[in-house]
Design an enzyme around this catalytic site. Structure first.
Site: not given
Length: 818
Positions: A194, A227-229, A231
């Site tokens: 995401a 999740s993206d880091w 995010a």
């Protein structure tokens, strides 16, 4: 889609209490997930990976094979190439005990200003989805998980953490979700990432309608959403919204806060259980739950082995694209003398910036590659400056003072001078305080290296903090570097830098020491001071441009052919920043014109992953688009120029004729919103509909090293939708590969032209080959927002049979009986 049975023995989830469940749903570190011995769950390891498996550290880890970038691989228009790339990465991942590779990137080339487009395949959702599915299969057939990213409408970097991508529902379904949908349906990736951005006001990490409604619901997908880091912004909304795993860790918005949200009734425990089941399913698939997966029967080829060298050279060269070739200038004759001109010839850019970077065993320049094949027939001449920002010293240009190997000695120190850790940084840079595990915080970092070849050099450093720079023991500069914005990620992805010019003798020791105290950076909790990337700058000082042009013209005049290598750098093609123009940086256009005016014949090699302006294209004889070709870049360019490997690529992005001359251009949000106002008419679709001027080069264009005739094109029935049959004949004098492309041009003007199928064939000189191209039923539909579902397009309009959308060879009418 059939879901896997629950991994391991029944009741695994029920065996854990709520805090234990929740503890597994946030990373244990930057790229690791926690183990749970009580249920037999081992720690999982993730790695960035679109162009190489970097491993668990952002920098300083093991060397890894550096692949050609995604657009160059995609330019082969070959699912076999994409699968081979996935398989290569799987071999590297298994050798490093990595369970999940964070790729492929399936965002689209909406605006050519996007800084991160080099990681993504193309502007076309169908081509992207098909290639992504093949890449996923290549990875997962070896038990390594793939991760589709970044869901969704994440096509630019400006304000990427806060931007709201405003996309109408039909465009979102038909264009930006389509490559994800194709890859999920055709290859079942085990994870999806995401994105940072919002879509229509809702953060992607908590977008219930997308994550639960579409991906997990309509598509019936059983995988894990990560999740993206950094995010994830919320606790209950993200947990309820379909996010399964927060990265990185161990600190994050879940943990105790999620336990409290469940206790308060804001999140049902069944929701947590579903997240954990998906995590355990992933763990079982990659061999981290239950019986360990079998190891490789034999070690994979080393990144610098002959097998990898040949494989990576071939993968890069065959995707390169011939855009112009007058008078049969290419391939070059082995008997010709060559003036090889340009900074990119000697300092070839092989990868983009940001999280896609790896530490390869070496990087081959075009100068090295062409000289290896032609020897003294090649004269190498430097070009104009191409950078406005300093970068760490190029591999091999500085040497470790102790071992003599390429790179710098990086010493992490306490304020009193006690050593915390010693590192050999082959890339002349190191990351501190982000993904390392130091016994105590480092307060100083000292970078030391010897310069084998002296002269007037540009010396300096990059990284946040107070610096002291010395040469042979004498101080040459002191300066302080600070972040330029509020994004602490800048300290790693685009650290500030400063340089001075200095006279350096051969073998002099250069030392740069930075005081980290008080310097902000992206530590594990997002607030730690003194974290970021730190590097040593050492390169030749900038020369007078007029002198450079005179020298280049003189060399070109004396040779049979001039090859000018121009391009972009990681300043333009990088995570965390977008471009403001697609013009070549520096005076590279002037360099091409100076050479073309003096040379008998001029070939331009474009070392860039995304479109650039070529105002000189009618003044040169040949143009070869070479992408970011990976560690064997110079060998691949040489093989393509000489015809040892045919550069049979086809463009995956439309090249606009001028800045702004594209259906979608701006990447700058207005009041936080980036409106996708072109709807489904991005790239070639918009150009074809007259919504932007004719481009310099069309999507799908590419000449290869042969000419082709098309004959007897006709519509043929298919199981669901019609296809095309055509006979192609190689009218050239060399064996060649042709990519037959079929576009659907619907009768309804509200529906854009779209790629609907393609097929590639190889033929010898004079050989005719019958080709059938099936079209995909997913390209014969539109999203009916009123009905909330898909509607079939009528079999009407036209099918275009083409060598790129700018070279249509047959137009076939359709009707409802076709």
């Amino acid at each position: 889609m059939t879901l896997d049975p629950p991994p391991g023995p029944a009741g695994l989830v029920g065996a854990l209490d709520l805090p234990a469940k929740v503890s597994l749903l946030t990373g244990a570190g930057m790229f690791t997930l926690a183990a749970e011995e009580s249920i037999g769950l081992a720690a999982l390891r993730l790695s960035d990976g679109p162009t190489g498996v970097r491993g668990l550290r952002f920098s300083g880890g093991r060397t890894a094979a550096l692949l050609p970038n995604a657009t160059l691989l995609a330019s082969s228009w070959s699912e076999e190439v994409a699968a081979e790339a996935g398989g290569l990465l799987a071999e590297e991942a298994r050798a490093r005990s990595v369970h999940v590779v964070l790729g492929p990137t399936v965002n689209l080339h909406r605006s050519v200003l996007g800084g991160r487009l080099f990681e993504a395949y193309s502007e076309d959702p169908y081509l992207t989805g098909r290639l992504a599915a093949a890449y996923v299969r290549g990875l997962q057939e070896q038990g390594v998980g793939a991760c589709l990213k970044h869901l969704v409408a994440n096509e630019s970097e400006t304000d990427r953490h806060t931007v709201d991508s405003v996309v109408d529902e039909a465009t979102l379904r038909e264009v930006y979700l389509l490559p994800f949908e194709i890859a999920v349906a055709d290859a079942d990736p085990w994870t999806v990432m995401a994105a940072y951005n919002r879509v229509n006001g809702v953060a992607c990490t908590e977008h219930d309608a997308l994550l639960n409604g579409v991906v997990k619901g309509e598509w019936g997908w059983a995988g894990l959403v990560v999740s993206d880091w950094w995010a994830t912004r919320t606790t209950a909304p993200s947990a309820n919204g379909g996010l399964d795993l927060v990265m990185p860790g161990p600190v994050g918005p879940w943990g105790d806060a999620l336990v409290a949200a469940v206790t308060a009734g804001e999140v049902a425990e069944d929701v947590v259980d579903d997240h954990l089941r998906r995590l355990l399913r992933l763990a079982r698939r990659v061999g981290a739950l239950g019986p360990p997966r079998e190891g490789s029967r034999e070690d994979p080829p080393a990144p610098d082995s002959a097998v990898r060298r040949g494989q990576l050279t071939r993968l890069a060269a065959q995707g390169m694209t011939v855009l112009r070739n007058e008078r049969g200038t290419l391939p070059l004759s082995r008997g010709a003398t060559v003036a090889l001109v340009g900074r990119h010839a000697a300092e070839t850019v092989d990868m983009g910036g940001g999280s896609a970077q790896v530490t390869p065993p070496y990087q081959v320049s075009v100068a090295e590659g062409l000289t290896a094949l032609l020897g003294p027939a090649v004269t190498v001449v430097d070009g104009v400056e191409v950078r406005s920002r300093p970068v760490p010293a190029r591999f091999g240009s500085v040497l470790h003072p102790g071992t003599g190997g390429p790179g710098v000695q990086a010493t992490l120190l306490r304020a009193d001078g006690a050593v915390v850790e010693e590192r050999h940084a082959a890339a002349a840079s190191t990351v501190v305080g982000v993904d390392d595990d130091l016994p105590e915080p480092a307060e100083l970092v000292r970078l030391r290296a010897r310069v084998p070849q002296g002269g007037r050099l540009q010396l300096g450093a990059l990284g946040v903090g107070r610096w002291e720079l010395r040469v042979a023991g004498r101080e040459v500069a002191r300066f302080e570097l600070r972040l330029t914005g509020s994004d602490v990620g800048e300290a790693v992805l685009r650290p500030p830098a400063r340089t001075v010019d200095a006279d350096v003798a051969d073998g002099d020791l250069v030392a740069a020491t930075v005081d980290l105290r008080g310097a902000p950076g992206p530590g594990r909790d997002g607030r730690t001071t003194g974290a970021g990337l730190f590097g040593l700058v050492a390169r030749p000082a900038t020369r007078d441009p007029a002198e450079v042009l005179r020298e280049a013209a003189g060399a070109a005049r004396a040779a049979d052919v001039a090859v000018v290598v121009v391009g972009l750098t990681e300043e333009q093609e990088t995570e965390s920043a977008d471009k403001t123009t697609i013009a070549l940086p520096g005076g590279q256009d002037d360099l091409v014109r100076a050479v073309a005016a003096a040379a008998r014949r001029t070939v331009v090699v474009v070392n860039a992953a995304t479109p650039v302006l070529m105002p000189w294209r009618d003044e040169v004889d040949a143009v070869l688009w070479a992408g970011l070709p990976g560690q064997e870049g110079g060998h691949a360019v040489a093989a393509a120029l000489l015809g040892d490997i045919e550069p049979a690529g086809r463009l995956v992005t439309t090249f606009p004729a001028a800045d702004g001359a594209a259906p979608a251009w701006s990447v700058t949000p207005v009041e936080g919103r980036l409106v996708y106002g072109e709807g489904p008419f991005l790239g070639h679709r918009g150009h074809h509909a007259g919504r932007a001027p004719a481009p310099a080069f069309w999507f799908g264009a590419g000449l290869g090293y042969a000419t082709w005739d098309y004959a007897d094109a006709r519509v043929v029935p298919g199981p669901d939708v019609p296809g095309v049959a055509v006979t192609v004949t190689n009218t050239g004098d060399r064996p060649s590969r042709e990519v037959v492309q079929v576009y659907l041009h619907p009768a309804d003007p509200r529906q854009p032209v779209r790629l609907a199928g393609w097929s590639a064939v190889t033929a010898g000189p004079g050989e005719s080959v019958p080709v059938e191209v099936a079209t995909d039923a997913r390209m014969w539909r539109r999203w009916d927002a009123d009905a909330g579902g898909w509607a079939r397009l009528p079999v009407s309009g036209r099918l275009l049979v083409a060598r790129g959308l700018g070279d249509v060879r047959a137009t076939l009418a359709l009707d409802d009986g076709g």
